[in-house]
Design an enzyme around this catalytic site. Structure first.
Site, PDB file in Angstrom:
ATOM      1  N   SER A  89     -11.283  -1.235  -1.265  1.00  0.00           N
ATOM      2  CA  SER A  89     -10.062  -1.219  -0.456  1.00  0.00           C
ATOM      3  C   SER A  89     -10.370  -1.437   1.014  1.00  0.00           C
ATOM      4  CB  SER A  89      -9.333   0.123  -0.608  1.00  0.00           C
ATOM      5  OG  SER A  89      -8.476   0.138  -1.714  1.00  0.00           O
ATOM      6  N   ASP A 118       0.840  -1.196   0.000  1.00  0.00           N
ATOM      7  CA  ASP A 118       0.000   0.000   0.000  1.00  0.00           C
ATOM      8  C   ASP A 118       0.877   1.249   0.000  1.00  0.00           C
ATOM      9  OD1 ASP A 118      -2.408   1.756   0.783  1.00  0.00           O
ATOM     10  OD2 ASP A 118      -3.249  -0.268   0.784  1.00  0.00           O
ATOM     11  N   HIS A 150      -3.932   6.511   2.106  1.00  0.00           N
ATOM     12  CA  HIS A 150      -4.543   5.202   1.889  1.00  0.00           C
ATOM     13  C   HIS A 150      -4.007   4.161   2.859  1.00  0.00           C
ATOM     14  CE1 HIS A 150      -5.733   1.574  -0.501  1.00  0.00           C
ATOM     15  NE2 HIS A 150      -6.788   2.325  -0.754  1.00  0.00           N
TER      16      HIS A 150
END
Length: 448
Positions: free
Chosen positions: A392, A206, A237
């Protein structure tokens, strides 16, 4: 259209008669009323004629308030066809370009899983070799090289390099994070219990994590960057994904009660709203996680099918690793997105708290499970808590559940997957379907 006909005149006259009768109690003869219509007729006809000369209005699509809100909440993530990824004002790390189907790649850069003979052949060609690396954990060697201007297709390159179709060769594609925008309001989210409380190892590929966030106080997180020197990874994120897995606080409870999280940083900033990761960085991240014997790897990213990506994932899975990926946020009509669409990878779609599918969630035969991924509370890169949406956010549920089940079953992947399937709550069509897969995975009332 012409109102000069007896029927229309009499309708208007009757209306005037009724008005006269109700207002003054005087009965007016129809003929007397008709005599009063000529000026009115003329004005109405003139208005109609002018209106008929005007162009017809363009129909406006009917959009509900909810649809408008959803469209407004989606980030503006479009990128230019050519984008320089800069380390600073003087140095460019690389240039990415848009390809067919809106996928992106590093300009003129390709990857080849090469043996010694293929490497020798490559060195004799008109290409610029950027790096040659051995990945021991994946049992593979990878050559990264740039081709001359004008070489645009895999078939052209195979012919130019004198390689056959079996060669594992592909572009250095760019893969994207799969999340939506947070909302402003945050409420406590203490109802979620962890999938297990034992110490388990889990990996994620990530962006960076804001490890100074209060949610990670006392947690066990190991990070490693796989970006070019001088290029930093944004922490938006990655902080959200890590927060779901192991974050703690008054507004957040972790999916894993005691996790050893290994975080591979591969995303760089493309714009204010978009983050990209090169395939080369993803391969390096996979090798690092496999070398640390991580049993489950969460990949909340998507992109195109790629021969090198598939070979790398296959190599990782041969080392007794399970890979969980976001299904994608391109909507139900989207083409399959990878790595989730590979048969060996577990793809997760997103649902909301009422078991409705996330409106942007991908669909397809490759969907394996669904999990809560809409408006979920998690940690944010700015040090606060907020709500995020997207596939996600759903993938970590399945990654957490599998981490616990592997521990329960002595790292037996088949038993872990079988029990996970039995725990899935069937939604939609009976049995496995293209929206929810085998069904939804929820945190258990009692730890696994």
């Amino acid at each position: 259209m012409n109102i000069k006909n007896t029927r229309v005149k009499h309708i208007i006259a009757a209306s005037l008669c009724i008005f006269s009768a109700t207002s003054s109690a005087n009965i007016v003869k129809v003929d007397q009323v008709l005599g009063q219509l000529n000026p009115i007729e003329q004005r109405i006809e003139q208005t109609i004629e002018r209106a008929q000369r005007l162009p017809l209005p363009v129909p406006v699509p009917q959009v509900s308030i909810d649809e408008l809100k959803a469209q407004i909440s989606e980030p503006i993530s479009s990128l230019p066809n050519v984008l320089n990824i800069n380390i600073n004002s003087q140095n460019t790390a690389f240039v990415e370009v848009e390809l067919e189907n809106s996928f992106r790649a590093i300009e003129r850069q390709w990857l080849l899983m090469a043996n010694s003979q293929q490497l020798n052949t490559l060195q004799q060609q008109n290409v610029t070799i950027v790096s040659v690396k051995n990945y021991n954990a994946l049992n593979m060697s990878l050559v990264r090289f740039n081709v001359p201007q004008g070489v645009n297709s895999k078939s052209e390159l195979l012919k130019a390099l004198n390689l056959d179709e079996s060669a594992i060769l592909d572009r250095n594609h760019i893969y994207q994070a799969q999340t939506g925008e947070p909302t402003a309001k945050v409420t406590p989210n203490n109802s979620i219990a962890p999938y297990c409380t034992q110490s388990v190892k889990i990996g994620m590929i990530d962006s960076a994590i804001n490890t100074k966030h209060s949610a990670f106080e006392g947690t066990n997180i190991t990070t490693q960057s796989f970006l070019p020197q001088g290029l930093s990874s944004p922490n938006l994120h990655g902080t959200a994904i890590a927060g779901l897995i192991t974050g703690k606080g008054a507004k957040l409870s972790p999916l894993l009660g005691s996790a050893k999280l290994y975080s591979a940083e591969v995303f760089y900033r493309q714009s204010e709203y978009a983050q990209g990761a090169t395939l080369f960085a993803i391969v390096e991240a996979l090798n690092w996680l496999v070398s640390n014997k991580i049993p489950v790897i969460n990949m909340s990213l998507t992109g195109p099918n790629n021969a090198v990506l598939e070979a790398s994932i296959t190599a990782a899975i041969k080392q007794n690793v399970l890979i969980v990926a976001a299904a994608g946020n391109q909507g139900p009509a989207s083409q399959p997105l990878y790595p989730g669409a590979y048969k060996s990878v577990i793809a997760v779609s997103a649902i909301d708290a009422t078991n409705q599918i996330y409106r942007w969630s991908n669909k397809g035969g490759y969907i394996d499970f669904a999990a809560l991924g809409v408006n979920v509370v998690t940690s944010q890169g700015n040090g606060k808590f907020g709500r995020e949406s997207g596939t996600s956010m759903a993938a970590p549920h399945v990654s957490a559940a599998l981490s616990c089940l592997l521990l329960k079953h002595g790292n037996n992947k088949t038993k872990a997957l079988n029990e996970l399937t039995s725990l899935a709550v069937d939604l939609g069509e009976q049995g496995k379907d293209t929206t929810f897969g085998y069904g939804a995975i929820y945190p258990p009332k009692n730890a696994l």
